[in-house]
Design a protein around this motif. Structure first.
Motif, PDB file in Angstrom:
ATOM      1  N   GLU A 168      -9.503  -3.246   0.502  1.00  0.00           N
ATOM      2  CA  GLU A 168     -10.421  -3.865   1.463  1.00  0.00           C
ATOM      3  C   GLU A 168     -11.511  -2.914   1.949  1.00  0.00           C
ATOM      4  OE1 GLU A 168     -10.817  -6.937   2.482  1.00  0.00           O
ATOM      5  OE2 GLU A 168      -9.178  -7.630   1.207  1.00  0.00           O
ATOM      6  N   VAL A 169     -11.419  -1.646   1.578  1.00  0.00           N
ATOM      7  CA  VAL A 169     -12.364  -0.650   2.098  1.00  0.00           C
ATOM      8  C   VAL A 169     -13.803  -0.984   1.719  1.00  0.00           C
ATOM      9  CG1 VAL A 169     -13.080   1.768   1.923  1.00  0.00           C
ATOM     10  CG2 VAL A 169     -10.656   1.196   2.180  1.00  0.00           C
ATOM     11  N   LEU A 170     -14.006  -1.471   0.498  1.00  0.00           N
ATOM     12  CA  LEU A 170     -15.358  -1.734   0.005  1.00  0.00           C
ATOM     13  C   LEU A 170     -15.929  -3.079   0.467  1.00  0.00           C
ATOM     14  CD1 LEU A 170     -15.008  -0.369  -3.640  1.00  0.00           C
ATOM     15  CD2 LEU A 170     -15.945   0.782  -1.613  1.00  0.00           C
ATOM     16  N   HIS A 171     -15.161  -3.828   1.245  1.00  0.00           N
ATOM     17  CA  HIS A 171     -15.645  -5.122   1.749  1.00  0.00           C
ATOM     18  C   HIS A 171     -16.495  -4.862   2.996  1.00  0.00           C
ATOM     19  CE1 HIS A 171     -14.365  -9.627   1.765  1.00  0.00           C
ATOM     20  NE2 HIS A 171     -15.662  -9.468   1.806  1.00  0.00           N
ATOM     21  N   ILE A 172     -17.556  -4.072   2.805  1.00  0.00           N
ATOM     22  CA  ILE A 172     -18.333  -3.524   3.918  1.00  0.00           C
ATOM     23  C   ILE A 172     -19.026  -4.606   4.740  1.00  0.00           C
ATOM     24  CG2 ILE A 172     -20.251  -1.993   4.498  1.00  0.00           C
ATOM     25  CD1 ILE A 172     -19.550  -0.365   2.006  1.00  0.00           C
ATOM     26  N   ARG A 173     -19.553  -5.623   4.076  1.00  0.00           N
ATOM     27  CA  ARG A 173     -20.269  -6.691   4.788  1.00  0.00           C
ATOM     28  C   ARG A 173     -19.360  -7.360   5.829  1.00  0.00           C
ATOM     29  NH1 ARG A 173     -21.222 -12.223   3.350  1.00  0.00           N
ATOM     30  NH2 ARG A 173     -19.903 -11.863   1.513  1.00  0.00           N
ATOM     31  N   LEU A 174     -18.126  -7.600   5.449  1.00  0.00           N
ATOM     32  CA  LEU A 174     -17.169  -8.233   6.368  1.00  0.00           C
ATOM     33  C   LEU A 174     -16.878  -7.306   7.541  1.00  0.00           C
ATOM     34  CD1 LEU A 174     -13.991 -10.208   5.396  1.00  0.00           C
ATOM     35  CD2 LEU A 174     -13.840  -8.409   7.113  1.00  0.00           C
ATOM     36  N   HIS A 175     -16.671  -6.013   7.268  1.00  0.00           N
ATOM     37  CA  HIS A 175     -16.326  -5.073   8.326  1.00  0.00           C
ATOM     38  C   HIS A 175     -17.463  -4.932   9.341  1.00  0.00           C
ATOM     39  CE1 HIS A 175     -13.205  -4.443   5.552  1.00  0.00           C
ATOM     40  NE2 HIS A 175     -13.742  -3.449   4.838  1.00  0.00           N
ATOM     41  N   ILE A 176     -18.683  -4.820   8.850  1.00  0.00           N
ATOM     42  CA  ILE A 176     -19.833  -4.680   9.756  1.00  0.00           C
ATOM     43  C   ILE A 176     -19.977  -5.911  10.633  1.00  0.00           C
ATOM     44  CG2 ILE A 176     -22.346  -4.507   9.852  1.00  0.00           C
ATOM     45  CD1 ILE A 176     -22.245  -2.787   7.335  1.00  0.00           C
ATOM     46  N   PHE A 177     -19.822  -7.092  10.034  1.00  0.00           N
ATOM     47  CA  PHE A 177     -19.952  -8.342  10.788  1.00  0.00           C
ATOM     48  C   PHE A 177     -18.906  -8.410  11.898  1.00  0.00           C
ATOM     49  CE2 PHE A 177     -18.832 -13.057  10.790  1.00  0.00           C
ATOM     50  CZ  PHE A 177     -19.771 -13.349  11.776  1.00  0.00           C
ATOM     51  N   VAL A 178     -17.655  -8.106  11.582  1.00  0.00           N
ATOM     52  CA  VAL A 178     -16.583  -8.179  12.575  1.00  0.00           C
ATOM     53  C   VAL A 178     -16.814  -7.194  13.708  1.00  0.00           C
ATOM     54  CG1 VAL A 178     -14.117  -7.774  12.987  1.00  0.00           C
ATOM     55  CG2 VAL A 178     -14.841  -9.063  10.975  1.00  0.00           C
TER      56      VAL A 178
ATOM     57  N   HIS B  11     -25.054 -15.375  -0.774  1.00  0.00           N
ATOM     58  CA  HIS B  11     -24.621 -13.995  -0.589  1.00  0.00           C
ATOM     59  C   HIS B  11     -24.162 -13.708   0.845  1.00  0.00           C
ATOM     60  CE1 HIS B  11     -26.071 -13.296  -4.580  1.00  0.00           C
ATOM     61  NE2 HIS B  11     -27.357 -13.439  -4.250  1.00  0.00           N
ATOM     62  N   TRP B  12     -23.976 -14.729   1.637  1.00  0.00           N
ATOM     63  CA  TRP B  12     -23.495 -14.521   3.005  1.00  0.00           C
ATOM     64  C   TRP B  12     -22.168 -15.211   3.267  1.00  0.00           C
ATOM     65  CZ3 TRP B  12     -23.466 -11.690   7.150  1.00  0.00           C
ATOM     66  CH2 TRP B  12     -22.909 -12.194   8.323  1.00  0.00           C
TER      67      TRP B  12
END
Length: 497
Positions: A181-191, A392-393
């Motif tokens: 899950e580390v590379l799921h950056i878009r999700l992490h930034i959003f949260v 892409h979102w």
């Protein structure tokens, strides 16, 4: 004695023996006697009665004297083994006693079923039950857990229990499972942006509107502190997992929020405190804002980050042993118990100082509705944003579940030490009231979250079982989806609750 066909009114069933010896509690006896003489006195005038006697094994009796009584048609021991029966009544008595035994078994099963249901409810909602009990105990014995009380809770509880909670969290986090899950950056930034910035700033705007009313200003700022907290590690992960969401994304973001929140949450709160409406909060401190902020960060690092880091290092060094100990000693339950002790201590201080007496009941009622409304509103908002049909979102259903729980759940375990660090009990009245919105929100997020889990789980299951137009393709897709769903259900993460 009558020889009519057996029915419920044909026989009188009596007990002979001590009441404490009566093992057949499911059977309703007509009368109970402790010795032969009481029984004989009773049946003297019962010339038309047919009496069945159940004898206790612990009582000495003369069965011959009982047999001589014409009213007694049968004698059984307490295990319902026949010791004597009139020959002409054997059939009727046997039928009657079989019916009684069946009724006894039905009642036993019914009682066991009710007991199992009660235990199931207690196991499922034991934290909420414990929360009510901790408040009740705090109300009855406030001097035990109050600040400065018998156990010095300002040290033993507000530091000891908090350190224990985050140490268990560190021991329970399975770092290797987070790699994918580390590379799921878009999700992490959003949260992180939603939980630590959007959420608190929007609630701050709502609080400014509430400040124009007659509602208690300390409770209003308590709402702001609640909104500024990161998500609870255990709650968000467990809820995500139970709803079949992306639990690893939930775990990684909850950990990341806890680390970032240690520094960002106090900064946001100090920013909000600069508003003149909340001047009374800054005036209670002994130092300037800059020093206060460094003091808060130091306290949070010592009580949250350091125990979390030490626990995680121990887990990495002795993984197998820690996993065994974690399961053996039920870390999740221990964590929740420690949190209940913290809540008990907070309410003990509140009740001992009489802070509740200064709050209007309408303010508490409004607070409950506001907190519930905030949770529901921000849950819907983050789901809508996460599922916007933009290329892409748009996030997947499983990711959306993790995003929602991490975005709206708030950490009571971090909130209490932050409030303690903010004031150091320099103003007991404010220190007593500030945690209340967070405690109430924590309770409501558990209750509402349980309902959300059911709805979101149905949403996920419906999505994965949805048929496609092509039969051949449908078989392939549905099979893959079912496998993925089963895999998700079988995987577990043991995180302190």
């Amino acid at each position: 004695m009558s020889n009519e066909k057996n029915d419920e009114n044909l026989f009188e069933l009596v007990w002979l023996g001590n009441s404490s010896d009566k093992a057949l509690s499911e059977i309703n006896f007509t009368h109970e006697f402790t010795n032969n003489y009481q029984l004989k006195e009773y049946i003297i005038d019962k010339t038309d009665s047919s009496i069945i006697v159940i004898l206790s094994e612990s009582i000495s009796f003369d069965i011959t004297s009982l047999v001589e009584c014409p009213q007694i048609c049968a004698i059984y021991n307490e295990k319902l083994v026949c010791l004597y029966c009139l020959p002409r009544m054997i059939s009727s008595v046997e039928t009657y006693m079989k019916n009684k035994q069946q009724q006894q078994e039905i009642k036993k099963k019914s009682n066991q079923s009710c007991l199992s249901k009660i235990l199931s409810i207690v196991r499922k909602y034991w934290f909420l039950i414990g929360l009510l009990l901790s408040i009740l105990i705090a109300y009855i014995f406030p001097n035990v857990g109050k600040t400065g009380g018998y156990i010095r809770s300002e040290w033993t509880v507000k530091y000891g229990c908090i350190i224990f909670i985050f140490f268990l969290n560190g021991l329970s986090i399975v770092t290797r499972q987070l790699a994918k899950e580390v590379l799921h950056i878009r999700l992490h930034i959003f949260v992180q942006i939603y939980s630590l910035i959007i959420f608190p700033f929007l609630v701050y705007g709502l609080s400014l509107l509430l400040a124009k009313t007659s509602m208690n200003k300390t409770l209003i700022f308590g709402i702001i502190i609640m909104a500024s907290m990161p998500p609870t590690i255990s709650g968000s992960v467990i809820m995500t997992k139970n709803a079949l969401g992306n639990e690893y994304a939930g775990l990684l973001n909850a950990i990341l929020s806890s680390v970032l929140g240690t520094f960002l949450s106090p900064a946001v709160i100090f920013l909000f405190m600069k508003n003149s409406i909340f001047d009374f909060l800054s005036k209670t401190s002994n130092t300037q804002h800059e020093l206060n902020y460094s003091h808060v960060i130091k306290n949070l690092c010592l009580t949250i980050l350091l125990p979390l880091f030490i626990g995680q290092m121990i887990h990495l060094l002795w993984t197998k042993k820690i996993i065994y100990i974690r399961e053996k000693f039920h870390f999740a339950e221990l964590n929740s118990l420690a949190l209940l002790i913290v809540v008990w201590s907070v309410f003990s201080t509140v009740f001992s100082t009489g802070s509740f007496q200064t709050i209007q009941k309408i303010d508490l009622l409004i607070l409950i509705f506001i907190n519930g409304g905030i949770y529901i509103l921000f849950s819907l908002l983050i789901i809508i944003i996460a599922r916007l049909p933009v290329r892409h979102w748009q996030f997947s259903e499983k990711d959306t579940v993790a995003i929602m729980f991490c975005g709206v759940m708030k950490n009571l375990g971090m909130g209490i030490p932050l409030i303690n660090a903010l004031h150091d009990n320099t103003n007991q009245y404010i220190s007593d009231l500030l945690p209340l919105p967070l405690i109430i929100y924590h309770t409501e997020q558990l209750l509402i979250g349980t309902i959300q889990v059911t709805l979101l789980k149905h949403w996920i299951e419906k999505k994965f079982n949805k048929p496609t137009q092509t039969l051949k393709h449908n078989t392939y897709v549905q099979s893959n989806n079912e496998d993925e769903l089963k895999t998700d259900e079988s995987e577990t993460i043991n995180v302190a609750c």
